[in-house]
Design an enzyme around this catalytic site. Structure first.
Site, short mmCIF file in Angstrom:
data_model
loop_
_atom_site.label_atom_id
_atom_site.label_comp_id
_atom_site.label_asym_id
_atom_site.label_seq_id
_atom_site.Cartn_x
_atom_site.Cartn_y
_atom_site.Cartn_z
N ASN A 30 -11.12 -2.10 -4.76
CA ASN A 30 -10.63 -1.89 -5.11
C ASN A 30 -11.01 -1.28 -6.85
O ASN A 30 -10.78 -0.91 -8.09
CB ASN A 30 -9.03 -2.33 -5.74
N ASP A 64 0.71 -1.06 0.12
CA ASP A 64 -0.03 -0.02 0.00
C ASP A 64 0.84 0.99 0.12
O ASP A 64 2.08 1.12 -0.07
CB ASP A 64 -1.15 -0.05 1.38
C1 IPE Z 1 -4.89 -2.94 0.08
O1 IPE Z 1 -5.33 -1.03 -0.07
C2 IPE Z 1 -5.71 -3.25 -0.91
C3 IPE Z 1 -4.13 -3.41 -1.42
C4 IPE Z 1 -3.10 -3.09 -1.47
C5 IPE Z 1 -4.31 -4.20 -2.97
P1 IPE Z 1 -6.07 -0.42 -0.02
O2 IPE Z 1 -5.69 1.10 -0.60
O3 IPE Z 1 -7.11 -0.55 -1.40
O4 IPE Z 1 -6.61 -0.21 1.52
P2 IPE Z 1 -7.71 1.14 1.36
O5 IPE Z 1 -8.46 1.40 1.37
O6 IPE Z 1 -6.93 1.84 2.65
O7 IPE Z 1 -8.52 0.19 2.95
C1 IPE Z 2 -1.59 0.00 -3.42
O1 IPE Z 2 -0.99 1.53 -3.56
C2 IPE Z 2 -2.29 -0.07 -4.69
C3 IPE Z 2 -3.60 -0.66 -5.06
C4 IPE Z 2 -4.11 -0.93 -4.35
C5 IPE Z 2 -3.48 -1.39 -6.38
P1 IPE Z 2 -2.70 2.98 -3.41
O2 IPE Z 2 -3.39 3.32 -4.72
O3 IPE Z 2 -3.53 2.32 -3.02
O4 IPE Z 2 -2.02 3.69 -2.71
P2 IPE Z 2 -2.56 5.00 -1.63
O5 IPE Z 2 -2.68 3.71 -0.47
O6 IPE Z 2 -3.95 5.74 -2.47
O7 IPE Z 2 -1.66 6.15 -1.14
MG MG Z 3 -4.22 2.64 -0.59
#
Ligand code: IPE
Ligand code: IPE
Ligand code: MG
Length: 248
Positions: free
Chosen positions: A76, A28
């Site tokens: 997602n 993340d």
């Molecule tokens: C969790 O991250 C999913 C992945 C890293 C693939 P998210 O960014 O989707 O989670 P939330 O929305 O902050 O809980």
């Molecule tokens: C994790 O990074 C990747 C996926 C969930 C696909 P994020 O895209 O959630 O990055 P932040 O949390 O918005 O910084």
């Molecule tokens: Mg995220």
């Protein structure tokens, strides 16, 4: 003489002979990493994919048995279509490159999650990656794609219900093993250590069943900035914990 000496460096020493068997990572912070640099979120996902390659190779090098990474959750899909498309595009690029380098890297790959909503092309690439690498020895890397812990448990329960209906068995005979053996992770030991970078302190639907006794490690480092040293730091912290599994 002070009894405790303050050092600027925390103790990151790791016992490489006693590594956790299975490390899982919620990758993340890609979006925030990009935003900090004035770049589109996609640039963060591209950087995150590179970090993943580095960390996966390193896990094989140090002799971890399993690495499981959260790449795309069942939630997602809520993101803007452009971002979802970009992530899927990067995934395709990543898999094509992996297939090319497979004989050199020899990392066994598997996928956890319902791959059916992916394009046929991506699904075929996942299958090919899995098929080519299935006999590689050493670290197995599980990529969680369209993965959700609740979805995984729901599927397991559906499977049990269907089998039980057919066989007319007593519901009271259902065991934890009946669920475990129907998860995407069937046959893989539970994660010992789950790492979440980016400063968020939640599971976001990751390995809900399997994490019953996992040790969590949270860090503010954003995933694209995550390094081998960060992994060692997390393993070092894990090795200092006392795991009791409900005992004393
Ligand atoms: C969790 O991250 C999913 C992945 C890293 C693939 P998210 O960014 O989707 O989670 P939330 O929305 O902050 O809980
Ligand atoms: C994790 O990074 C990747 C996926 C969930 C696909 P994020 O895209 O959630 O990055 P932040 O949390 O918005 O910084
Ligand atoms: Mg995220």
């Amino acid at each position: 003489m002070p009894i405790f000496q303050k050092t600027s460096q925390p103790d990151h020493s790791v016992d490489f002979a006693n590594l956790p068997r299975h490390v899982a990572i919620i990758m993340d912070g890609n979006g925030r990493w990009a935003k900090k640099r004035g770049l589109p979120r996609t640039a963060g996902h591209a950087a995150g994919a590179e970090t993943f390659r580095t960390i996966a190779t390193y896990c094989k090098e140090i002799g971890l048995d399993y690495l499981t990474v959260y790449a795309f959750s069942t939630e997602n899909w809520k993101r803007p279509q452009d971002e979802v498309n970009a992530i899927m595009g990067l995934l395709k690029k990543y898999l094509l490159e992996s297939i090319e380098k497979m004989e050199r890297d020899r990392v066994k790959m598997a996928f956890f999650g319902d791959l059916s909503p992916l394009t046929p092309e991506l699904r075929a690439l996942c299958q090919r990656t899995q098929e080519i690498s299935k006999n590689y020895e050493g670290c197995q890397v599980n990529i969680c794609l369209n993965y959700g812990g609740r979805d995984e448990i729901t599927r397991a329960v559906r499977g049990i219900a269907a089998d039980w209906l057919k066989e007319g068995r007593d519901p009271a005979s259902i065991t934890e093993q009946d669920i475990t053996s129907r998860l995407f992770s069937a046959g893989v030991p539970d994660p010992d250590l789950i790492i979440r970078p980016s400063g968020e302190i939640r599971t976001s639907n990751f390995l809900l069943w399997q994490s019953a006794y996992s040790e969590y490690y949270f860090t503010d480092v954003l995933w694209p900035d995550f390094t081998k040293e960060e992994l060692i730091k997390a393993i070092g912290a894990f090795q200092k914990r006392s795991r009791r599994f409900g005992g004393v």
